[in-house]
Design an enzyme around this catalytic site. Structure first.
Site, short mmCIF file in Angstrom:
data_model
loop_
_atom_site.label_atom_id
_atom_site.label_comp_id
_atom_site.label_asym_id
_atom_site.label_seq_id
_atom_site.Cartn_x
_atom_site.Cartn_y
_atom_site.Cartn_z
N GLU A 40 31.16 35.71 -27.93
CA GLU A 40 30.26 36.41 -29.02
C GLU A 40 29.31 37.36 -28.49
O GLU A 40 28.82 37.15 -27.27
CB GLU A 40 29.37 35.40 -29.81
CG GLU A 40 28.77 35.75 -30.79
CD GLU A 40 27.67 34.66 -31.68
OE1 GLU A 40 27.75 33.55 -31.14
OE2 GLU A 40 27.21 34.70 -32.53
N LYS A 111 30.81 38.25 -38.95
CA LYS A 111 30.48 37.03 -38.87
C LYS A 111 29.52 36.56 -40.32
O LYS A 111 28.64 37.26 -40.65
CB LYS A 111 29.34 36.47 -37.58
CG LYS A 111 28.89 34.94 -37.67
CD LYS A 111 28.03 34.86 -36.44
CE LYS A 111 27.71 33.26 -36.10
NZ LYS A 111 26.94 33.47 -35.06
N CYS A 144 31.47 31.83 -33.57
CA CYS A 144 30.78 30.57 -33.25
C CYS A 144 30.38 29.71 -34.56
O CYS A 144 31.17 28.94 -34.91
CB CYS A 144 29.27 31.25 -32.40
SG CYS A 144 28.45 29.93 -31.45
C1 ACM Z 1 25.94 30.51 -32.78
O1 ACM Z 1 26.46 30.76 -33.85
N1 ACM Z 1 25.84 31.51 -31.96
C2 ACM Z 1 25.55 29.34 -32.50
#
Ligand code: ACM
Length: 262
Positions: A40, A111, A144
């Site tokens: 990420e 995201k 993530c």
């Molecule tokens: C995350 O979503 N970076 C834990």
């Protein structure tokens, strides 16, 4: 069989140019792969101290030297790469995953489930994640903390995803319990590419891994070393959704009883 790799890196917060150089050196060590997954926010680091710092290290993919570097490796290896990316789009920032091939950016997922203080810097993605047919595998992308939402996985698996690329900056220990179970429950592969190092009192856990459709964790990386790991998988295994000869993870669902929960 196809060849898949993850890169476990340590981006330097706000130092995009140095991060690019270090990532480039690690990618050069990969000599063969069909698909490579990076962590990420691999271009910028994660735990910004201010919105200004987040904006200063965000990039428009169309003018990004980081994307050009990924394209160079896509050409060298005839590969696809999925990388977390601090994306500048208009006036907003997104915590994105880019799918890059030798021609450029072939896909983008923003995201959806933002973690902790990410809301201070990023807008949430508002589109359902797509499944990309790469010819050799059908690919989904999650970032993530998205892992905590089982409906999301099922949505992608039911659209045919055989492998989820999962760029991560994991700071808790939950993903190692949850992700293998989700791989099993959806009968898919997951490549979780995590980062190492620490930023402003936040430690990242490393231990990138491949989760197999049978729930096994394979090729787990160390907690504190930057490494690349390359392995072979058979995507056709992810087409078989049976857990016994008589049980199918999707067809056996009783949505007549619990559809209202979805
Ligand atoms: C995350 O979503 N970076 C834990």
């Amino acid at each position: 069989m196809i060849t898949v790799a993850y890169l476990q890196t340590s981006p330097l917060l706000g130092k995009n140019s140095k991060t690019l150089d270090l990532t480039n050196i690690m990618l050069k060590g990969i000599l063969h792969a069909d698909l490579i997954v990076l962590p990420e926010l691999a271009n910028s680091g994660y735990n910004f101290i201010s919105k200004e710092q987040a904006v200063a290290s965000a990039e428009d993919p169309s003018g990004s030297s980081f994307v050009e570097m990924l394209m160079k490796h896509a050409r060298r290896l005839n590969a696809n790469l999925v990388s977390g990316f601090n994306e500048l789009a208009g006036d907003g920032l997104y915590n994105s995953a880019l799918l890059v091939n030798k021609e450029g950016v072939a896909g983008c997922y923003r995201k959806t489930h933002l973690f902790m203080h990410e809301r201070d810097f990023f807008l949430p993605g508002n589109e359902a994640p797509l499944v990309y047919d790469l010819g050799f595998v059908k690919l989904g992308m999650q970032i993530c903390f998205d892992y905590m939402f089982p409906e999301f996985w099922q949505h992608m698996a039911m659209q045919g995803a055989q492998l989820i690329a999962h760029p991560s900056n994991l700071v808790t220990h939950y993903a190692w319990k949850v992700v293998p179970a989700l791989a099993l429950m959806n009968r898919i592969y997951v490549v979780t590419a995590n980062r190492i190092g620490a930023e402003n009192n936040l430690s990242f856990r490393g231990r990138s891994f491949l989760a197999h459709p049978d729930g096994a964790v394979k090729f787990k990386a160390p907690a504190k070393e930057a490494v690349a790991s390359v392995f072979s998988i058979d995507p056709s295994i992810a087409m078989d959704k049976r857990v016994t000869l008589l049980n199918h993870v999707f067809n056996d669902r009783r949505t007549d009883l619990y559809d209202q929960l979805l």
